[in-house]
Design a protein around this motif. Structure first.
Motif, mmCIF file in Angstrom:
data_model
loop_
_atom_site.group_PDB
_atom_site.id
_atom_site.type_symbol
_atom_site.label_atom_id
_atom_site.label_comp_id
_atom_site.label_asym_id
_atom_site.label_seq_id
_atom_site.Cartn_x
_atom_site.Cartn_y
_atom_site.Cartn_z
ATOM 1 N N ALA A 522 0.849 -1.197 0.000
ATOM 2 C CA ALA A 522 0.000 0.000 0.000
ATOM 3 C C ALA A 522 0.882 1.244 0.000
ATOM 4 O O ALA A 522 1.773 1.370 0.845
ATOM 5 C CB ALA A 522 -0.896 -0.009 1.231
ATOM 6 N N LEU A 523 0.621 2.140 -0.941
ATOM 7 C CA LEU A 523 1.323 3.425 -0.962
ATOM 8 C C LEU A 523 0.514 4.367 -0.087
ATOM 9 O O LEU A 523 -0.647 4.665 -0.417
ATOM 10 C CB LEU A 523 1.411 3.945 -2.393
ATOM 11 N N ALA A 524 1.093 4.787 1.040
ATOM 12 C CA ALA A 524 0.277 5.504 2.029
ATOM 13 C C ALA A 524 0.998 6.723 2.594
ATOM 14 O O ALA A 524 1.178 6.842 3.813
ATOM 15 C CB ALA A 524 -0.098 4.538 3.154
ATOM 16 N N PRO A 525 1.391 7.662 1.752
ATOM 17 C CA PRO A 525 2.040 8.865 2.297
ATOM 18 C C PRO A 525 1.029 9.705 3.082
ATOM 19 O O PRO A 525 -0.192 9.584 2.847
ATOM 20 C CB PRO A 525 2.492 9.609 1.036
ATOM 21 N N GLN A 526 1.521 10.541 3.951
ATOM 22 C CA GLN A 526 0.609 11.407 4.710
ATOM 23 C C GLN A 526 0.206 12.594 3.840
ATOM 24 O O GLN A 526 0.661 13.716 4.033
ATOM 25 C CB GLN A 526 1.257 11.837 6.020
ATOM 26 N N ASP A 527 -0.640 12.318 2.887
ATOM 27 C CA ASP A 527 -1.117 13.365 1.980
ATOM 28 C C ASP A 527 -2.608 13.557 2.191
ATOM 29 O O ASP A 527 -3.176 13.041 3.163
ATOM 30 C CB ASP A 527 -0.798 12.988 0.514
ATOM 31 N N ILE A 548 2.711 -4.768 3.158
ATOM 32 C CA ILE A 548 3.876 -3.874 3.173
ATOM 33 C C ILE A 548 3.321 -2.474 2.954
ATOM 34 O O ILE A 548 2.514 -2.275 2.038
ATOM 35 C CB ILE A 548 4.830 -4.159 1.981
ATOM 36 N N VAL A 549 3.749 -1.510 3.757
ATOM 37 C CA VAL A 549 3.306 -0.145 3.482
ATOM 38 C C VAL A 549 4.506 0.717 3.128
ATOM 39 O O VAL A 549 5.616 0.529 3.653
ATOM 40 C CB VAL A 549 2.560 0.497 4.680
ATOM 41 N N VAL A 550 4.270 1.637 2.224
ATOM 42 C CA VAL A 550 5.278 2.647 1.921
ATOM 43 C C VAL A 550 4.662 3.967 2.354
ATOM 44 O O VAL A 550 3.613 4.366 1.810
ATOM 45 C CB VAL A 550 5.619 2.674 0.417
ATOM 46 N N GLY A 551 5.252 4.580 3.352
ATOM 47 C CA GLY A 551 4.622 5.772 3.913
ATOM 48 C C GLY A 551 5.626 6.824 4.355
ATOM 49 O O GLY A 551 6.814 6.747 4.021
ATOM 50 N N SER A 552 5.103 7.785 5.111
ATOM 51 C CA SER A 552 5.934 8.935 5.511
ATOM 52 C C SER A 552 6.719 8.605 6.772
ATOM 53 O O SER A 552 6.186 7.984 7.706
ATOM 54 C CB SER A 552 5.053 10.150 5.774
ATOM 55 N N GLU A 553 7.940 9.087 6.778
ATOM 56 C CA GLU A 553 8.859 8.887 7.903
ATOM 57 C C GLU A 553 8.158 9.080 9.253
ATOM 58 O O GLU A 553 7.433 10.074 9.425
ATOM 59 C CB GLU A 553 9.946 9.957 7.802
ATOM 60 N N GLY A 554 8.358 8.161 10.157
ATOM 61 C CA GLY A 554 7.856 8.331 11.528
ATOM 62 C C GLY A 554 6.387 8.005 11.699
ATOM 63 O O GLY A 554 5.804 8.305 12.743
ATOM 64 N N ASP A 555 5.742 7.411 10.740
ATOM 65 C CA ASP A 555 4.313 7.119 10.850
ATOM 66 C C ASP A 555 4.110 5.824 11.659
ATOM 67 O O ASP A 555 4.064 4.722 11.120
ATOM 68 C CB ASP A 555 3.697 6.998 9.449
ATOM 69 N N SER A 556 3.984 5.986 12.990
ATOM 70 C CA SER A 556 3.937 4.804 13.852
ATOM 71 C C SER A 556 2.642 4.016 13.663
ATOM 72 O O SER A 556 2.610 2.791 13.796
ATOM 73 C CB SER A 556 4.112 5.206 15.315
ATOM 74 N N GLN A 557 1.570 4.720 13.312
ATOM 75 C CA GLN A 557 0.286 4.036 13.079
ATOM 76 C C GLN A 557 0.441 3.014 11.935
ATOM 77 O O GLN A 557 0.050 1.862 12.050
ATOM 78 C CB GLN A 557 -0.764 5.085 12.687
#
Ligand code: M6R
Length: 612
Positions: A522-527, A548-557
């Protein structure tokens, strides 16, 4: 789709042909062959399989005293990839041979007619009719016989002909398949693409459709196929270097090209953004500001990865220019009922600039009076020359069949073009434009710092997933096309069945595929789509997928919800598609390499698809 090389000069020809074929192997790798003139006799060597098979056959012939010859690497269209079907193909006497890239559409009727006249055929290919047809017309002038033969031929071709009785001449011609001549004081070279010429010369002449060239030692002439009239053409100096088309210490071209992205993006941006003001400059665009200001609709046309770049651009263009945008796959667009006119801009996107469907699409659009802008990587390609306007991507030569740096450079160019249009039409706040421009400039540095550690940290993921049979990718908004691109990269390099979906589409069917064995990225940036993406991720987790998630640095959730995560630095959300392309490219590369696949030359594929 097939690579052609030719050489006439003073060097020993076999190493020149093999080096050229090596650089064109990405165009087709079903079989290969060469021919050279030795003591007024044509000597032909062919082998099925990769070029290495031919090289093995040629071990004892490397130093042969001959300085004229042709080579070919094949992507099969008519006839299986056997030695008999490999090029060069010969006439009945064995004194005349042809190498060809394209499709002869009326080959079956020509073949029957030639058989009636007593010609004997040895292969199942369409190309062989060319050799016999030229033989039929040949008295003492190879160029005249080739012209006469081609007048009977329907279809597409880039071809080269050698005749034992004219031992210092190569005749070449093109129609709808690329061919470029290289020149220096002592020799002439011929190739389907520029990288094959780079070790020898950077002075090139692009052959246009309907032209025939006669090459000799250090001299050439070009004529119109239709009436034989002479054509005078300027040569072009190419600024790519020979080493740009080499692996540079990397295991595969694909990995090298992934690593080259920051440099390629910098070159693509270079001189196009004024850092003080954020103004965009696109000198030499070829379509006037006046025309661009009057555009009412934009149609984006492309294939494969380039089509994914177009899908991203739709979001950008509609948001920042308020112009309605359609995106079409070129093979559909070319046969669709088109509603185009002078105020619809057709934007074609292609790494190679030679993709048959995209070319046909742009030609159809031009018939409606639609201005055509091409975004291409290959300098001097047919698309670049035929379009009304051109924006080069400056990615440098891309050799791996799987496109990586060309894609992120297409995105970069499309983003620049969006800002340029927005600036022209005053649809963007100049302060926002400046901010976006500056962030785009910085993006290359962000990517540069990221690639190596990402590759290293990804190894645990690769070990867990490299044996997967299926893979799903999801993304929303600007990242939906990156999900499609991730799936395409994985399937073409590793042969794992992979699909990309818009996150919101999952529950309309694909969610039925999810169980504890299904890997899903899942592509899940904080956008701005983040809350919705998180809901998708929850739904996926509830069904135990291997997430597998690809997300924004530090996204603990996200880290908590997933089995594996890849975190990326936060950049402006408009630029996420360029940044998020990196992990999906690397994942595909690493999985394919781990599975022992032929990463740069996947089965059944070729780099530029010059047939329909
Ligand atoms: O040269 P083009 O960009 O026109 O090529 C289009 C597609 O054939 C190409 O992107 C293809 O999908 C690649 N193999 C993808 O990696």
């Amino acid at each position: 789709m097939c690579g052609i090389v030719g050489y006439v000069g003073t060097r020993k020809v076999v190493p020149v042909l093999l080096a050229g074929l090596r650089r064109l192997e990405y165009r087709g790798y079903d079989s290969a062959g060469i021919v050279y003139n030795h003591q007024n006799r044509l000597v032909r060597h062919r082998a099925s399989g990769k070029l290495s098979e031919l090289e093995a056959v040629l071990d004892d012939h490397i130093g042969v005293e001959s300085s004229i010859g042709l080579g070919h690497t094949r992507w099969a269209t008519h006839g299986a990839p056997t030695e008999l079907n490999a090029h060069p193909h010969s006439d009945c006497t064995g004194d005349l041979v042809v190498v060809h890239n394209g499709i002869i559409e009326n080959y079956s009727s020509l073949r029957e007619a030639l058989k009636q006249k007593g010609h004997t055929f040895c292969s199942e290919t369409d190309t062989e009719v060319l050799a016999h047809l030229i033989e039929e017309h040949l008295i003492d002038d190879l160029a005249a016989a080739t012209r006469a033969a081609l007048a009977q031929v329907e279809g597409s071709y880039a071809l080269a002909v050698l005749w034992a009785k004219d031992p210092e001449t190569i005749v070449a011609a093109r129609r709808q398949s690329p061919l470029v001549l290289g020149t220096d004081a002592e020799a002439c070279y011929l190739a389907s693409d520029i990288p094959a010429l780079l070790p020898y010369t950077r002075e090139v002449v692009f052959l246009d459709d309907g032209e025939l060239a006669v090459l000799g030692k250090g001299q050439y002439s070009i004529r119109q196929l239709a009436d034989g009239s002479e054509v005078h053409k300027e040569s072009t100096t190419i600024d790519w270097t020979a080493t740009m088309a080499e692996k540079g210490g990397h295991r595969h071209f694909m990995l090298k090209e992934i690593y080259e992205q920051p440099i390629a993006i910098r070159s693509t941006i270079n001189g196009r953004i004024m850092p003080e003001t954020g103004r965009i400059l696109l000198p030499g665009l070829g379509i006037s500001d006046e025309v661009l200001t009057g555009i009412k609709r934009i149609v984006l046309v492309a294939c494969g990865t380039s089509w994914h770049a177009a899908l991203v651009a739709k979001y950008w263009l509609e948001k920042w220019t308020a112009i309605p945008v359609e995106v079409d796959i070129a093979s559909e667009f070319r046969y669709r009922h088109l509603l185009l006119h002078e105020q619809v801009l057709t934007l074609v996107i292609s790494q190679s600039g030679e993709t048959a469907d995209t070319l046909a699409g742009m030609r159809r659009a031009a018939q409606f009076g639609s201005p055509v802008l091409a975004i291409c990587n290959a300098v001097g390609s047919t698309m670049a020359r035929e379009a009304d306007g051109i924006l080069y991507t400056h990615a440098g030569p891309e050799i791996s069949v799987a496109s990586t740096k060309a894609f992120t450079c297409q995105l970069t160019t499309l983003f620049l073009f969006t800002l340029y249009l927005a600036q022209l039409r005053q649809s963007i706040d100049p302060a926002v434009q400046k901010e976006l421009g500056l962030q785009l400039i910085q993006l290359a540095d962000v990517m540069s710092a990221l690639i190596k550690p990402m590759q290293k940290n990804m190894q645990a993921i690769i070990e867990s997933y490299y044996e997967a049979r299926d893979f799903l990718f999801i993304g929303r908004g600007l990242n939906y096309p990156i999900a499609l691109e991730g799936a395409l990269k994985l399937k073409e390099t590793s042969y794992i069945h992979a699909e990309g979906y818009a996150g919101g589409e999952l529950k309309h069917g694909p969610i039925a595929l999810i169980d504890a064995d299904m890997p899903l990225l899942a592509l899940a940036p904080q956008d701005s789509s983040y809350p919705k993406t998180i809901s998708n991720v929850q739904e996926i987790k509830a069904r135990q997928a291997r997430l597998i998630v690809v997300g924004s640095e530090g996204d603990s959730q996200l880290a908590e919800l997933s089995r594996h995560h890849i975190f990326l630095p936060k950049v402006h959300e408009e630029l996420n598609p360029i940044l998020y392309a990196l992990p999906v490219q690397l994942l595909a590369y690493e999985i394919a390499a781990r599975r022992g696949c032929d990463v740069d030359q996947p089965r059944n594929l070729a780099k530029s698809v010059t047939v329909e």
